[in-house]
Design an enzyme around this catalytic site. Structure first.
Site, PDB file in Angstrom:
ATOM      1  N   ASP A  42       0.690  -6.300   4.047  1.00 45.25           N
ATOM      2  CA  ASP A  42       2.036  -6.019   3.553  1.00 45.25           C
ATOM      3  C   ASP A  42       2.968  -5.700   4.716  1.00 45.25           C
ATOM      4  OD1 ASP A  42       0.890  -6.325   1.165  1.00 45.25           O
ATOM      5  OD2 ASP A  42       1.148  -4.266   0.457  1.00 45.25           O
ATOM      6  N   ASP A  46       6.356  -7.665   5.722  1.00 49.54           N
ATOM      7  CA  ASP A  46       7.660  -7.007   5.829  1.00 49.54           C
ATOM      8  C   ASP A  46       8.280  -7.270   7.200  1.00 49.54           C
ATOM      9  OD1 ASP A  46       7.667  -5.973   3.291  1.00 49.54           O
ATOM     10  OD2 ASP A  46       6.786  -4.053   3.869  1.00 49.54           O
ATOM     11  N   LEU A  92      13.414  -5.919  -4.723  1.00 47.66           N
ATOM     12  CA  LEU A  92      14.166  -4.777  -4.190  1.00 47.66           C
ATOM     13  C   LEU A  92      14.382  -4.949  -2.696  1.00 47.66           C
ATOM     14  CD1 LEU A  92      12.224  -1.846  -5.925  1.00 47.66           C
ATOM     15  CD2 LEU A  92      14.612  -2.476  -6.363  1.00 47.66           C
ATOM     16  N   GLU A 125      11.609   7.649  -7.289  1.00 46.61           N
ATOM     17  CA  GLU A 125      10.312   7.562  -7.982  1.00 46.61           C
ATOM     18  C   GLU A 125       9.368   6.715  -7.139  1.00 46.61           C
ATOM     19  OE1 GLU A 125      10.787   4.549 -11.356  1.00 46.61           O
ATOM     20  OE2 GLU A 125      12.755   4.625 -10.433  1.00 46.61           O
ATOM     21  N   LYS A 127       7.030   3.838  -5.722  1.00 45.47           N
ATOM     22  CA  LYS A 127       6.976   2.393  -5.875  1.00 45.47           C
ATOM     23  C   LYS A 127       5.505   2.048  -6.077  1.00 45.47           C
ATOM     24  CE  LYS A 127       8.577  -1.893  -3.768  1.00 45.47           C
ATOM     25  NZ  LYS A 127       7.374  -2.703  -3.840  1.00 45.47           N
ATOM     26  N   ASP A 129       2.145   0.053  -6.475  1.00 50.27           N
ATOM     27  CA  ASP A 129       1.648  -1.186  -5.870  1.00 50.27           C
ATOM     28  C   ASP A 129       0.795  -1.955  -6.875  1.00 50.27           C
ATOM     29  OD1 ASP A 129       1.276  -3.089  -4.003  1.00 50.27           O
ATOM     30  OD2 ASP A 129      -0.054  -1.928  -2.718  1.00 50.27           O
ATOM     31  N   ARG A 148       6.446 -11.749 -13.483  1.00 53.72           N
ATOM     32  CA  ARG A 148       7.721 -12.023 -12.839  1.00 53.72           C
ATOM     33  C   ARG A 148       7.865 -13.492 -12.437  1.00 53.72           C
ATOM     34  NH1 ARG A 148       9.717  -8.922  -7.481  1.00 53.72           N
ATOM     35  NH2 ARG A 148       7.926 -10.005  -6.615  1.00 53.72           N
ATOM     36  N   TYR A 235       9.591   1.401 -15.811  1.00 54.15           N
ATOM     37  CA  TYR A 235      10.629   1.955 -14.930  1.00 54.15           C
ATOM     38  C   TYR A 235      11.962   1.225 -15.025  1.00 54.15           C
ATOM     39  CZ  TYR A 235       8.594  -1.739 -11.996  1.00 54.15           C
ATOM     40  OH  TYR A 235       8.099  -2.922 -11.548  1.00 54.15           O
ATOM     41  N   LYS A 323      10.058   2.121   2.097  1.00 50.89           N
ATOM     42  CA  LYS A 323       8.623   1.878   2.287  1.00 50.89           C
ATOM     43  C   LYS A 323       7.981   2.966   3.139  1.00 50.89           C
ATOM     44  CE  LYS A 323       7.848  -2.283   0.484  1.00 50.89           C
ATOM     45  NZ  LYS A 323       7.188  -3.280   1.247  1.00 50.89           N
ATOM     46  N   CYS A 428     -34.021  -5.355  11.983  1.00 49.11           N
ATOM     47  CA  CYS A 428     -33.466  -4.077  11.562  1.00 49.11           C
ATOM     48  C   CYS A 428     -33.522  -3.093  12.726  1.00 49.11           C
ATOM     49  CB  CYS A 428     -34.276  -3.547  10.379  1.00 49.11           C
ATOM     50  SG  CYS A 428     -33.799  -1.866   9.951  1.00 49.11           S
ATOM     51  N   CYS A 431     -36.199  -0.197  11.803  1.00 46.09           N
ATOM     52  CA  CYS A 431     -37.651  -0.358  11.621  1.00 46.09           C
ATOM     53  C   CYS A 431     -38.182  -1.626  12.270  1.00 46.09           C
ATOM     54  CB  CYS A 431     -38.009  -0.349  10.134  1.00 46.09           C
ATOM     55  SG  CYS A 431     -37.498  -1.823   9.244  1.00 46.09           S
ATOM     56  N   CYS A 446     -32.218  -5.779   5.820  1.00 47.47           N
ATOM     57  CA  CYS A 446     -33.534  -5.451   6.364  1.00 47.47           C
ATOM     58  C   CYS A 446     -34.569  -5.770   5.300  1.00 47.47           C
ATOM     59  CB  CYS A 446     -33.551  -3.968   6.722  1.00 47.47           C
ATOM     60  SG  CYS A 446     -35.202  -3.284   6.877  1.00 47.47           S
ATOM     61  N   CYS A 452     -38.985   0.952   5.912  1.00 52.22           N
ATOM     62  CA  CYS A 452     -37.837   1.186   6.791  1.00 52.22           C
ATOM     63  C   CYS A 452     -37.351   2.623   6.578  1.00 52.22           C
ATOM     64  CB  CYS A 452     -36.723   0.197   6.469  1.00 52.22           C
ATOM     65  SG  CYS A 452     -35.203   0.569   7.348  1.00 52.22           S
TER      66      CYS A 452
HETATM   67  S1  IVH Z   1      12.765  -1.388  -9.975  1.00 50.39           S
HETATM   68  C1  IVH Z   1      16.000  -4.492 -10.656  1.00 50.39           C
HETATM   69  N1  IVH Z   1      10.991   0.528  -9.671  1.00 50.39           N
HETATM   70  O1  IVH Z   1       8.561  -3.509  -6.628  1.00 50.39           O
HETATM   71  C2  IVH Z   1      14.999  -3.625 -10.009  1.00 50.39           C
HETATM   72  N2  IVH Z   1      10.381  -1.660  -9.026  1.00 50.39           N
HETATM   73  O2  IVH Z   1       9.584  -4.940  -4.351  1.00 50.39           O
HETATM   74  C3  IVH Z   1      13.652  -3.809 -10.582  1.00 50.39           C
HETATM   75  N3  IVH Z   1       8.070  -1.842  -8.232  1.00 50.39           N
HETATM   76  O3  IVH Z   1       9.557  -6.330  -8.434  1.00 50.39           O
HETATM   77  C4  IVH Z   1      12.616  -3.121  -9.835  1.00 50.39           C
HETATM   78  N4  IVH Z   1       7.527   0.262  -8.514  1.00 50.39           N
HETATM   79  O4  IVH Z   1       7.377  -5.088  -9.134  1.00 50.39           O
HETATM   80  C5  IVH Z   1      11.257  -0.774  -9.513  1.00 50.39           C
HETATM   81  N5  IVH Z   1       9.481   2.297  -9.539  1.00 50.39           N
HETATM   82  C6  IVH Z   1       9.766   1.005  -9.377  1.00 50.39           C
HETATM   83  C7  IVH Z   1       8.815   0.122  -8.879  1.00 50.39           C
HETATM   84  C8  IVH Z   1       9.154  -1.219  -8.707  1.00 50.39           C
HETATM   85  C9  IVH Z   1       7.101  -0.927  -8.131  1.00 50.39           C
HETATM   86  C10 IVH Z   1       7.910  -3.255  -7.848  1.00 50.39           C
HETATM   87  C11 IVH Z   1       8.459  -4.248  -8.823  1.00 50.39           C
HETATM   88  C12 IVH Z   1       9.495  -5.015  -8.040  1.00 50.39           C
HETATM   89  C13 IVH Z   1       9.003  -4.836  -6.647  1.00 50.39           C
HETATM   90  C14 IVH Z   1      10.083  -5.065  -5.627  1.00 50.39           C
END
Ligand code: IVH
Length: 747
Positions: A42, A46, A92, A125, A127, A129, A148, A235, A323, A428, A431, A446, A452
């Protein structure tokens, strides 16, 4: 060649670099979203994306029509129906530094024409994964669930979403149209369990919880999804027929009131300073949350502001994902050590010059296996650009959450001229027995078995572990000491400890660290465990592929150790035939892969098994054992091999002579109409989960099996039941729907 910084690029180089990045990022996105198998980390993704954006900012005229900046995710794969989202699913924008967050606040103020002193609150809040999912409710009923995809068109995964407990199927008092969006994810504990189960069944294991969640949600067979412990946090929302609230926080509360899980760490923050403080707070809790998060998302709280701010091509202006820094660090690989595990696996461990990775000092990291060191994954594909890893190399360490750190990369420019290719031992190190690799196994093992010392000692540690014999005062450390002094050479010796070392010349109480009291306590604790439930005994033996759940299933099915052993002994001829067939199948598969053919697996299998002339009784015994829900062929072969091994069997028999094994408690519920019956559940159940149905049936004295045979008594078929229902009809078995079953067992 070293990568030039963006500032150093001339126009031609910039154009070339944008073309390269477009391809690399596209491949990474395909791998990440499409195939559930990320190829670049990741952090690297990025970094490349930022580099692309920076080059585009410096040379706007070079921006490509297929620019990665304008893409979200990957196009949906074939196999699922397509869903065009009523409202696009967005991605995002990212923030990496505190200053990016201050700039975000300033940018919104500028856009909205707000003074510095004017209030501008944000929600903050975690994010999550996982992977995003959009749920459409009409008149309060879940009618569609879609991934999505590329943001505009996703995959229809409604049948799968219906199996997830966190997702309400109906919502009383919902607006006429309501699209709820959120993240599907898997907890660390469930991920570990799933991988253990997968391994026991010889199935595919997953690299991380995100891949496991994605792989589980994107199953064409929703019965598989049902068996996977997926969770969901809501969310956001898409199409709605009436506004949920005037604020983001109010809308989240509404989603919670509708019955969704919303993240408990969601806070309203009045200033960028408060936002950053909450970021630090979440970061500090990250390792103990029990699920993966990769940052904190900030959203303007005022939905009126959100509406005014609107969207860029793929991201909202009113939100940003801050991030977490990648937990990466470079250090020197001092040496590669080999550890030998309970089942003989040789695991290479990197001994490192200590280095801080994400706040934790790391001096050991995993190198996975032999192939990983030479730069190949377990399918033989090259990884890290095929670079091998050598002792003395400069390596990059990666640590995610609380998992074991791993060696992610190697810097060839820092490699000493005299560095030698690492040669993985074929004996091994503990042993001296040959260490062999079976076809299709990425692990070298082994072959010494109990001779062993490493295997024996690891096996003993497993034997006394929490889910096994769990003997107070006898932990891994004590076992290791007793084992190295040869006081305990095998599990049976634990139960002879008092007889041998309770009195006389060599006494436990005279050993360093022990006294009268502690010795007596240990002897009492050991005595206490002579009576042991069958399931614990089976698990404690530490046989490869036999995990806690499978041990429980075997115990419940057979009731006694004797019944289990005689079923396995009876199926031995079939086991050998199936193993031979497995080996032939693997050989066929690899030679077919080499010359691009599709192997004719089932024919090969059938031919081999027929050639082995397996007696009918053995075939029947094999079907019986492999039919048990939760017990697959891989497990049966492994268990059967362990019992057929003379030394191992003798050691188990010596142990049994010391024990009073408690038969699995079958409820003596002779009044239950299903006591003693074999039941198969198939198709989807609506009033209970599969796990619940199985537990209830077993509590009523029934055996639950995974496949239909003439030994089956009742087949409970829900909607979507396929071949099993057909077979039940062919065999003339009792076939019930869910309500029929509930009637039978009395609700
Ligand atoms: S809001 C219009 N809130 O992150 C905005 N996304 O990198 C919609 N994600 O596609 C996204 N936690 O899959 C939002 N607390 C959170 C999130 C979140 C994970 C994911 C989501 C989004 C991706 C963008």
């Amino acid at each position: 060649m070293a990568e030039k910084s963006v500032e150093q690029l001339n126009e031609a180089e910039a154009s070339e670099e944008l073309a390269r990045l477009s391809v690399v990022l596209e491949q990474a996105e395909q791998a990440y979203h499409g195939a559930d198998a990320p190829e670049v980390s990741d952090a690297e993704y990025d970094r490349l994306k930022r580099r692309n954006t920076a080059i585009e900012a410096r040379f706007p005229e070079l921006k490509r029509a297929d620019s990665p900046t304008d893409r979200v995710g990957a196009a949906p794969s074939d196999g699922f129906g397509k869903v065009t989202h009523a409202v696009r699913m967005m991605s995002l924008a990212n923030a990496f530094e505190d200053s990016d967050v201050v700039d975000f606040d300033a940018g919104l103020r500028r856009y909205l024409g707000l003074e510095n002193s004017a209030p501008l609150a944000f929600t903050a809040e975690p994010k999550i994964d996982g992977l995003s999912l959009s749920l459409r409710y009409e008149s309060g009923k879940l009618v569609q669930a879609a991934t999505r995809g590329d943001g505009a068109v996703g995959e229809n995964v409604t049948a799968n979403a219906l199996t997830i407990a966190d997702i309400p199927q109906t919502i009383p008092n919902a607006p006429e149209v309501l699209e709820v969006r959120g993240e599907v994810y898997m907890s660390h504990a469930d991920f570990a369990d799933l991988n253990a189960r997968q391994e026991a069944r010889g199935g595919k294991t997953f690299a991380n919880p995100r891949n496991a969640a994605a792989g589980s949600l994107r199953q064409l067979d929703s019965e598989i999804t049902r068996d996977r412990p997926l969770r969901f946090f809501a969310y956001a929302w898409g199409d709605v027929s009436e506004a949920l609230s005037e604020t983001q926080m109010g809308a989240i509360k509404k989603l919670a009131a509708f019955g969704f899980q919303t993240n408990p760490l969601t806070r309203l923050c009045e200033t960028p300073e408060a936002v950053l403080a909450h970021y630090r707070d979440i970061e500090a809790q990250r390792a103990t949350l029990g699920y993966d998060i990769d940052g904190v998302v900030y959203k303007a709280d005022d939905l009126g502001f959100q509406a005014r701010l609107g969207f860029r091509s793929t991201t909202p202006r009113w939100a940003i994902a801050h991030k977490f820094p990648a937990e990466l660090a470079w250090t020197r690989l001092e040496a590669i050590d080999i550890q030998v595990g309970r089942t003989g696996a040789l695991s290479p461990v990197a001994r490192l010059s200590p280095v801080t990775v994400g706040g934790v000092v790391v001096s050991n990291a995993t190198l996975h296996n032999e192939d990983y060191i030479i730069g190949r994954d377990n399918t033989g594909q090259s990884i890290r650009g095929g670079k091998d890893i050598r002792e003395g190399d400069w390596v990059q360490i990666y640590r995610a959450g609380d998992v074991i750190p791993k060696v992610a990369d190697v810097d060839l420019s820092k490699r000493a001229d005299d560095a030698v290719v690492y040669s993985f031992p074929t004996q091994c190190p503990e042993c001296g027995s040959p260490a062999m690799r079976e076809e299709g196994d990425s692990v070298r093992r082994c072959t010494g078995g109990l001779i062993c010392p490493a295997q024996a000692s690891e096996k003993m540690k497993h034997f006394v572990s929490r889910a096994a014999f769990d003997i107070d005062g006898l932990g891994a450390k004590q076992v290791e000491q007793f084992h190295s002094d040869e006081w305990i050479k095998e599990p049976a010796d634990i139960f002879r400890l008092k007889e041998r070392y309770g009195a006389g010349m060599q006494q436990l109480k005279n050993r360093e660290g022990w006294g009268d009291k502690s010795a007596d306590k240990l002897f009492a604790a050991i005595e206490d465990k002579r009576r042991i439930p069958l399931a614990r005994l089976i698990f404690a033996l530490g046989i490869r592929h036999v995990g806690e759940a499978a041990a429980r299933d075997l115990a419940n099915h057979f009731g006694t150790w004797e019944a289990l052993v005689s079923a396995l002994d009876a199926s031995r001829a079939a086991v050998l035939a199936h193993r031979a067939a497995d080996e032939a199948e693997l050989a066929e598969r690899s030679s077919a892969a080499l010359d691009g053919r599709r192997p004719k697996i089932t024919e090969t299998r059938r031919a081999i098994i027929t050639k082995c002339e397996v007696p009918d009784t053995s075939t029947e015994a094999w079907t019986d054992v492999t039919n048990i829900d939760g017990v697959g062929p891989v497990l049966v072969v492994s268990l059967s091999d362990a019992l057929a091994n003379e030394e191992e069997r003798a050691s188990i028999d010596r142990l049994l002579a010391q024990l009073d094994v408690q038969p699995a408690e079958r409820p003596q519920n002779t009044e239950s109409p299903v006591a003693g019956k074999t039941v198969v559940f198939t198709g989807s159940l609506e009033k209970m989960t599969r796990a619940e149905a199985k537990a209830r049936a077993e509590a009523l004295g029934a055996k639950v099996s995974g496949s239909v045979s003439k030994k089956t008594d009742i087949v409970v078929a829900g909607p979507g039941a396929g071949s099993k229902e057909k077979k039940a009809l062919e065999l003339g078995l009792t076939l019930l729907d869910e309500d029929g079953w509930l009637d039978l067992i009395g609700g």
